[in-house]
Write an enzyme that holds these catalytic residues in place. Structure first.
Site, PDB file in Angstrom:
ATOM      1  CB  ALA A 186       8.125 -43.500 -18.536  1.00  0.00           C
ATOM      2  CG  HIS A 187       4.417 -38.398 -21.076  1.00  0.00           C
ATOM      3  ND1 HIS A 187       5.103 -37.287 -21.520  1.00  0.00           N
ATOM      4  CD2 HIS A 187       3.213 -38.373 -21.698  1.00  0.00           C
ATOM      5  CE1 HIS A 187       4.339 -36.614 -22.369  1.00  0.00           C
ATOM      6  NE2 HIS A 187       3.189 -37.253 -22.499  1.00  0.00           N
ATOM      7  CB  THR A 188       9.222 -37.814 -23.495  1.00  0.00           C
ATOM      8  OG1 THR A 188       8.078 -37.198 -24.096  1.00  0.00           O
ATOM      9  CG2 THR A 188       9.544 -39.105 -24.219  1.00  0.00           C
TER      10      THR A 188
END
Length: 350
Positions: A186-188
């Protein structure tokens, strides 16, 4: 030249690791720790714009061929040094490799699943990034030389690169003073920006704005999801990421990964199947972009920069050790007898 031994796999005695990054080069071996070797180096440098070296800082100076000495003889020469930690500071002059710098520069802390201890990136991105920064630095130095007429010394380090590439984690920390967490695929800062299972193969979706999210919801058959207050904009989607992920997994559960990712991509939502190395190197778009090349029984990656007027070419497969020694020194005016004498005296090697 140690990467020649970084294997298996090997082909004709050469490591695949070495062959992957050394085409279009000529290889000579010259002992520049000896006076005669340095004299030959000066002869070569008479017609050279750039010298790149990655000895430990201080090595060239010890031999009397550091930038200051070379600059007196060749004032237009660009001298680029690539090293682990640079020439000054508490760690100046010490050795470094990509994995070590990934660990030290915080990469392990942001790479991996949340419950893991952190893992090394499977690609030596600090090595590669340092090489790209060095090439940028050299080109900038050559442009500046057009104005000043002077060469200069430029230093690029694995340590500095490892820190410079810490985006967006450094930027987030400067603002929030909160340590980043490992988030797997995932992306932060963005959601949904993650890998997702489907009825066939897993896919990756990079939904970067609200319009793309609307298209995603419509394509998956649930357009009202985009109007839900919990997902109305990216900030809300990031805050409600676990719940959103469950919703999307449910919607993708009866979809073909290949079909739905292509449908999303054509509709303007960045999405694609998660491929392995065999899958991407045999992909029809890879072949169309000529990103795999064959030359003289050498197979390698293609050239990612496409010049319209002066396209790059693969002209020569990676050289064997010192295979061009005799050719290069004949080109600078030496006779075969002189070359044989230098080989006998272990100044040149073949």
């Amino acid at each position: 030249d140690e990467t020649r031994d970084w294997g298996p796999p090997f082909k004709d005695g050469e490591a695949a690791y070495f062959m992957g990054v050394n085409r279009n080069k000529q290889s000579i071996s010259l002992d520049i720790s000896k006076v005669k070797g340095r004299e030959l180096l000066y002869k070569i440098l008479e017609d050279i714009d750039v010298i790149v070296e990655n000895f430990k800082p201080g090595t060239m100076e010890k031999w009397g061929i550091g930038f200051k000495e070379l600059n007196k003889l060749f004032p237009r020469l660009i001298h680029c040094r690539v090293s682990g930690f640079g020439s000054d500071g508490p760690l100046g002059g010490l050795p470094g490799y990509d994995a070590l710098l990934q660990a030290m520069c915080g990469w392990f802390s942001v790479n991996g699943e949340p419950e893991s201890e952190g893992v090394r990136m499977g690609i030596p991105l600090i090595d590669l990034g340092t090489g790209l920064l060095a090439s940028n630095a050299i080109l900038a130095s050559l442009l500046e030389r057009e104005k000043s007429g002077k060469g200069q010394f430029v230093e690029v380090t694995l340590f500095d690169t490892g820190i410079a590439l810490q985006h967006p984690h450094a930027a987030n920390w400067f603002v929030s003073n909160k340590k980043p967490e490992r988030v797997g695929n995932a992306h932060t800062n963005i959601a949904p920006y993650d890998s997702f299972p489907t009825n066939t193969i897993p896919i990756y979706m990079s939904v970067g704005n609200d319009k793309q999210f609307e298209i995603l919801c419509r394509t998956l058959g649930k357009p009202d999801l985009a109007k839900n207050k919990k997902y109305i904009n990216n900030a809300q989607r990031v805050l409600n990421k676990p719940e959103l992920r469950k919703e999307l997994i449910k919607l993708l559960s009866n979809k073909s990964g290949e079909y739905i990712s292509n449908e999303l991509l054509v509709s303007g939502v960045p999405a694609g199947p998660i491929l392995d190395i065999e899958g991407i190197l045999n992909h029809e778009h890879t072949l169309n972009r000529k990103m795999v090349i064959n030359k003289d029984q050498y197979t390698g990656l293609g050239i990612p920069i496409k010049f319209e007027r002066t396209p790059g070419t693969v002209r020569k497969k990676p050289p064997t050790f010192a295979e061009d020694t005799q050719k290069i020194f004949k080109e600078i005016g030496m006779s075969q007898k002189e070359i044989d004498m230098l080989i006998e005296n272990e100044i040149l090697y073949t």
